[in-house]
Design an enzyme around this catalytic site. Structure first.
Site, PDB file in Angstrom:
ATOM      1  N   PRO A  46     108.603  59.363  42.416  1.00  0.00           N
ATOM      2  CA  PRO A  46     109.218  59.443  43.740  1.00  0.00           C
ATOM      3  C   PRO A  46     110.016  60.718  43.967  1.00  0.00           C
ATOM      4  O   PRO A  46     110.888  61.046  43.171  1.00  0.00           O
ATOM      5  CB  PRO A  46     110.154  58.226  43.750  1.00  0.00           C
ATOM      6  CG  PRO A  46     110.532  58.042  42.314  1.00  0.00           C
ATOM      7  CD  PRO A  46     109.316  58.426  41.516  1.00  0.00           C
ATOM      8  N   ASP A  85     112.775  58.240  45.942  1.00  0.00           N
ATOM      9  CA  ASP A  85     113.973  58.192  45.099  1.00  0.00           C
ATOM     10  C   ASP A  85     115.173  58.420  46.019  1.00  0.00           C
ATOM     11  O   ASP A  85     115.301  59.506  46.585  1.00  0.00           O
ATOM     12  CB  ASP A  85     113.867  59.290  44.032  1.00  0.00           C
ATOM     13  CG  ASP A  85     114.792  59.051  42.865  1.00  0.00           C
ATOM     14  OD1 ASP A  85     115.363  57.942  42.772  1.00  0.00           O
ATOM     15  OD2 ASP A  85     114.967  59.971  42.052  1.00  0.00           O
ATOM     16  N   TRP A 540     117.868  58.347  37.200  1.00  0.00           N
ATOM     17  CA  TRP A 540     116.597  58.400  36.454  1.00  0.00           C
ATOM     18  C   TRP A 540     116.196  57.013  35.989  1.00  0.00           C
ATOM     19  O   TRP A 540     115.030  56.751  35.718  1.00  0.00           O
ATOM     20  CB  TRP A 540     116.721  59.351  35.265  1.00  0.00           C
ATOM     21  CG  TRP A 540     116.876  60.768  35.695  1.00  0.00           C
ATOM     22  CD1 TRP A 540     118.051  61.470  35.788  1.00  0.00           C
ATOM     23  CD2 TRP A 540     115.840  61.670  36.122  1.00  0.00           C
ATOM     24  NE1 TRP A 540     117.795  62.741  36.247  1.00  0.00           N
ATOM     25  CE2 TRP A 540     116.452  62.897  36.453  1.00  0.00           C
ATOM     26  CE3 TRP A 540     114.464  61.551  36.248  1.00  0.00           C
ATOM     27  CZ2 TRP A 540     115.737  64.001  36.899  1.00  0.00           C
ATOM     28  CZ3 TRP A 540     113.747  62.645  36.695  1.00  0.00           C
ATOM     29  CH2 TRP A 540     114.382  63.851  37.019  1.00  0.00           C
ATOM     30  N   GLN A 571     109.476  67.087  33.880  1.00  0.00           N
ATOM     31  CA  GLN A 571     109.619  65.634  33.759  1.00  0.00           C
ATOM     32  C   GLN A 571     109.421  65.113  32.337  1.00  0.00           C
ATOM     33  O   GLN A 571     109.494  63.912  32.117  1.00  0.00           O
ATOM     34  CB  GLN A 571     108.682  64.924  34.734  1.00  0.00           C
ATOM     35  CG  GLN A 571     108.927  65.280  36.192  1.00  0.00           C
ATOM     36  CD  GLN A 571     110.341  64.959  36.649  1.00  0.00           C
ATOM     37  OE1 GLN A 571     110.964  64.012  36.166  1.00  0.00           O
ATOM     38  NE2 GLN A 571     110.882  65.745  37.553  1.00  0.00           N
ATOM     39  N   TRP A 575     111.330  61.940  34.378  1.00  0.00           N
ATOM     40  CA  TRP A 575     110.687  60.685  34.760  1.00  0.00           C
ATOM     41  C   TRP A 575     109.738  60.149  33.699  1.00  0.00           C
ATOM     42  O   TRP A 575     109.722  58.950  33.417  1.00  0.00           O
ATOM     43  CB  TRP A 575     109.962  60.884  36.091  1.00  0.00           C
ATOM     44  CG  TRP A 575     109.501  59.620  36.715  1.00  0.00           C
ATOM     45  CD1 TRP A 575     110.256  58.515  37.018  1.00  0.00           C
ATOM     46  CD2 TRP A 575     108.159  59.312  37.124  1.00  0.00           C
ATOM     47  NE1 TRP A 575     109.470  57.564  37.605  1.00  0.00           N
ATOM     48  CE2 TRP A 575     108.179  58.014  37.681  1.00  0.00           C
ATOM     49  CE3 TRP A 575     106.957  60.012  37.087  1.00  0.00           C
ATOM     50  CZ2 TRP A 575     107.043  57.403  38.199  1.00  0.00           C
ATOM     51  CZ3 TRP A 575     105.822  59.405  37.599  1.00  0.00           C
ATOM     52  CH2 TRP A 575     105.858  58.119  38.146  1.00  0.00           C
ATOM     53  N   LYS A 610     110.420  79.921  38.850  1.00  0.00           N
ATOM     54  CA  LYS A 610     110.083  78.604  39.383  1.00  0.00           C
ATOM     55  C   LYS A 610     110.573  78.508  40.825  1.00  0.00           C
ATOM     56  O   LYS A 610     111.659  78.978  41.154  1.00  0.00           O
ATOM     57  CB  LYS A 610     110.783  77.546  38.521  1.00  0.00           C
ATOM     58  CG  LYS A 610     110.688  76.140  39.053  1.00  0.00           C
ATOM     59  CD  LYS A 610     111.583  75.204  38.231  1.00  0.00           C
ATOM     60  CE  LYS A 610     111.793  73.905  38.977  1.00  0.00           C
ATOM     61  NZ  LYS A 610     112.734  73.008  38.298  1.00  0.00           N
ATOM     62  N   LYS A 613     114.516  74.516  45.416  1.00  0.00           N
ATOM     63  CA  LYS A 613     115.532  74.634  46.440  1.00  0.00           C
ATOM     64  C   LYS A 613     116.824  75.211  45.861  1.00  0.00           C
ATOM     65  O   LYS A 613     117.474  76.054  46.475  1.00  0.00           O
ATOM     66  CB  LYS A 613     115.793  73.246  47.026  1.00  0.00           C
ATOM     67  CG  LYS A 613     116.383  73.279  48.397  1.00  0.00           C
ATOM     68  CD  LYS A 613     116.534  71.873  48.929  1.00  0.00           C
ATOM     69  CE  LYS A 613     117.615  71.847  49.981  1.00  0.00           C
ATOM     70  NZ  LYS A 613     118.149  70.513  50.184  1.00  0.00           N
TER      71      LYS A 613
END
Ligand SMILES: [Zn+2]
Ligand SMILES: [Zn+2]
Length: 628
Positions: A46, A85, A540, A571, A575, A610, A613
């Site tokens: 998510p 999420d 998480w 991840q 996740w 990378k 934001k």
């Protein structure tokens, strides 16, 4: 359609959209569904709804959709639901921003109250979900949005609690007083995974000081990069097998590690014996001793008289002596380190092993309390300079300089992490034995390097701190007696209603703070009031719970392990890790919730960084197309 004579992506896009706009894809799919081989499950990793999607997110979504289409063409019916999420620090901090709040957590709560922050979070996730769905439509994503899972919804929370219940039953979920990484601005602990995301080069003081030994005319020379931890200093560590040397320096006897003697004296500007004839400040070695022979020697903390809490423990002779421990590194500083168990993981473990009381004169805001005497009311890191000055006045100062080193900062707020002894809740991962590694080993990863990286992380078996001291999250459903400390865990609304002595919001209360905090129980032992432990869960944990929490019981047993999942390479600590651990806990066996996991590399910008934001390299200039 006409044949284009000129490549005009904007025009082509518009034409394709208007063509596809007339086709009802859902009904096409429904027709196909009558003729399926079998059913496949998919669990959406998510996205966090603290912002809008950007180009760094898109490739992963396209891979997911391609897999879905491919499997559908192979006549599988794929359960392909969206997931969002919606809780935790990123959402809460963004909501605070929208409310115009710029202070620390406690200042913000004081200003607007818990309920306004919760409402702002809910509004924020709705706004951002609309934007995500809009972009998904432009991409042609085939998610089922009607049956999407939202981690903040009561029905999701109740199912997420089933993981906690299982962990509680098998003895994996434990309250523990331990040193955790703590962000002073967000005022919450952070997990190992979060700490590993935020290492940066930072500047700190490099401070040498001396402490007088109690039973002999000598000073221990100690090095620290965190002078404020002198306020929580309890022990001095030496390496048992290393040689320490007593040296005469300006008519004082100092004790330093032999390996460091030369370079330390150079660093301090002290010239060796040969120079004595030249009349320069000098040093001269007198004798040597093995570290283990220094064990137990007592010392006088230079600031004892101004720190009442420390004075009390020192007077009881429970602290302020030398300990010989293998972890002490004799290749840096002076070869002697000071131990502040309240502010260091290893320091804490050594003190605990020796049954030494832990002195923590620091509150939730990371400010020194009354017990810290003249330093009370100060944010700990602001005390560095005052400590150095106080040491100078106490004639304990040797030298201060600057050091640039790698140090973890908060991945959200950028503040330097403080290590702090606190009461938190943990999953004791090591108690799961070989199950996590065995589960992870059976998965297909397509490439060796992410596979090896993931398995290495699984092998670490670090306890997972699942509690957070924040507002917007899945509440920890454990109540504790205010008098006798008895704990009671209630893992469903029905159980809570059955045990509550106070239900101020009736039986359909929301499973969030502040409502759930108002519910009280009566202790079955002493009849006093029990209050909820004031924690929410690591976000998480929310997303890692999705296989069970987003599906029904029968879907979970039928569709999990999912055939294929994919997310970004970051991840491995995020996740993918929490999914795996939670599934191992839930099924109490060596089974991952996925048969295959593709870790994708990051989308990079023109400089090779990378795109994200937080790095600010995803803002699209109006009218500029990133596809060509
Ligand atoms: Zn922070
Ligand atoms: Zn009680």
């Amino acid at each position: 359609m006409e044949v284009y004579t000129k490549f005009d992506p904007k025009k082509i896009e518009g034409d394709i959209r208007s063509y596809l706009g007339g086709v009802d894809q859902a009904s096409l799919l429904d027709k196909e569904m009558s003729n399926v081989n079998s059913v496949l499950g998919y669990i959406e990793g998510p996205p966090t709804l603290n912002g809008e999607p950007h180009v760094g997110h898109l490739r992963g979504r396209i891979i997911k959709d391609m897999w879905y289409r491919f499997k559908t063409l192979q006549k599988y019916r794929v359960i392909f639901r969206a997931g969002w999420d919606t809780q935790g620090l990123p959402i809460e901090l963004q909501a605070e921003k929208l409310l115009g709040l710029t202070g620390s957590k406690s200042e913000n709560i004081k200003r607007v109250g818990v309920e306004s922050i919760v409402n702002a979070c809910k509004q924020l996730i709705q706004t951002n979900a609309t934007k995500w769905i809009e972009v998904d439509h432009l991409l042609g994503m085939s998610f089922d949005y009607e049956r999407a899972y939202w981690t903040y919804k009561d029905e999701y929370i109740e199912r997420e609690w089933k993981y906690l219940k299982k962990a509680w039953e098998i003895g994996i979920l434990k309250e523990w007083f331990r040193v955790v990484a703590y962000c002073p601005s967000c005022q919450t602990s952070l997990s190992n995974a979060e700490v590993n995301q935020g290492y940066k080069n930072v500047e700190d003081p490099s401070f040498y000081y001396k402490v007088k030994m109690s039973e002999e005319e000598a000073f221990l020379i100690v090095w620290t990069t965190m002078p404020f931890t002198l306020i929580t200093d309890e022990l001095i560590g030496v390496n048992p097998d290393a040689t320490y040397v007593y040296v005469n320096v300006n008519d004082q006897v100092w004790v330093v590690g032999q390996d460091r003697l030369q370079s330390l004296m150079n660093e301090l500007g002290i010239i060796n014996y040969e120079s004595i004839r030249l009349g320069i400040i000098n040093y001269e070695s007198i004798r040597t001793v093995l570290g283990k022979n220094l064990e137990g020697r007592r010392y006088i903390h230079p600031l004892l008289e101004t720190i009442p809490g420390l004075k009390r423990l020192s007077d009881e002779k429970s602290i302020h002596f030398v300990v010989a421990e293998q972890f002490v590194d004799v290749s840096t500083g002076s070869g002697l380190v000071h131990l502040a168990p309240a502010n260091g993981e290893e320091d804490f473990e050594i003190a605990t092993k020796r049954c030494i009381p832990i002195f923590v004169p620091i509150d939730d805001k990371v400010v020194f309390t009354e017990e810290a005497g003249q330093f009370r009311g100060m944010y700990v890191r602001d005390a560095d300079e005052m400590v150095i000055n106080a040491m100078r006045e106490a004639s304990a100062y040797v030298k201060v300089g600057k050091i640039v080193h790698q140090y973890p900062t908060c991945w959200r707020s950028g503040h330097k992490i403080v290590w702090l002894a606190r009461r938190e809740y943990f999953y004791m991962i090591d108690k799961l034995g070989q199950n996590p590694l065995s589960a992870a080993s059976k998965v297909e990863y397509f490439f060796d390097s992410p596979r090896n990286r993931f398995l290495e992380i699984i092998k670490e078996k670090v306890p997972w701190c699942i509690s957070r001291e924040r507002i917007w999250g899945t509440p920890l459903p454990i109540w504790k007696c205010n008098s006798c400390g008895t704990k009671e865990a209630l893992f469903s609304r029905t159980e809570i209603i059955g045990r509550a002595s106070e239900l101020p919001d009736g039986t359909d209360f929301e499973l969030h703070r502040p409502w759930i905090d108002r519910i009280q129980l009566k202790c079955s032992h002493c009849k006093d009031i029990m209050s909820r432990e004031p924690f929410v869960l690591d976000t998480w944990h929310n997303s890692g719970a999705s296989p069970y929490a987003s599906l029904s019981d029968s879907e979970y047993s039928q569709l999990i392990p999912a055939a294929f999942l994919t997310e970004g390479i970051d991840q491995t600590r995020g996740w993918a890790y929490t999914l795996l651990m939670e599934n191992v806990i839930m099924r109490n066996t060596n089974q991952a919730p996925f048969h295959a996991f593709l870790f994708q590399g990051h989308m990079l910008d023109e400089k090779g960084n990378k795109m994200s934001k937080s790095l600010g390299n995803v803002e699209q200039e109006p009218g500029k197309c990133y596809g060509c």
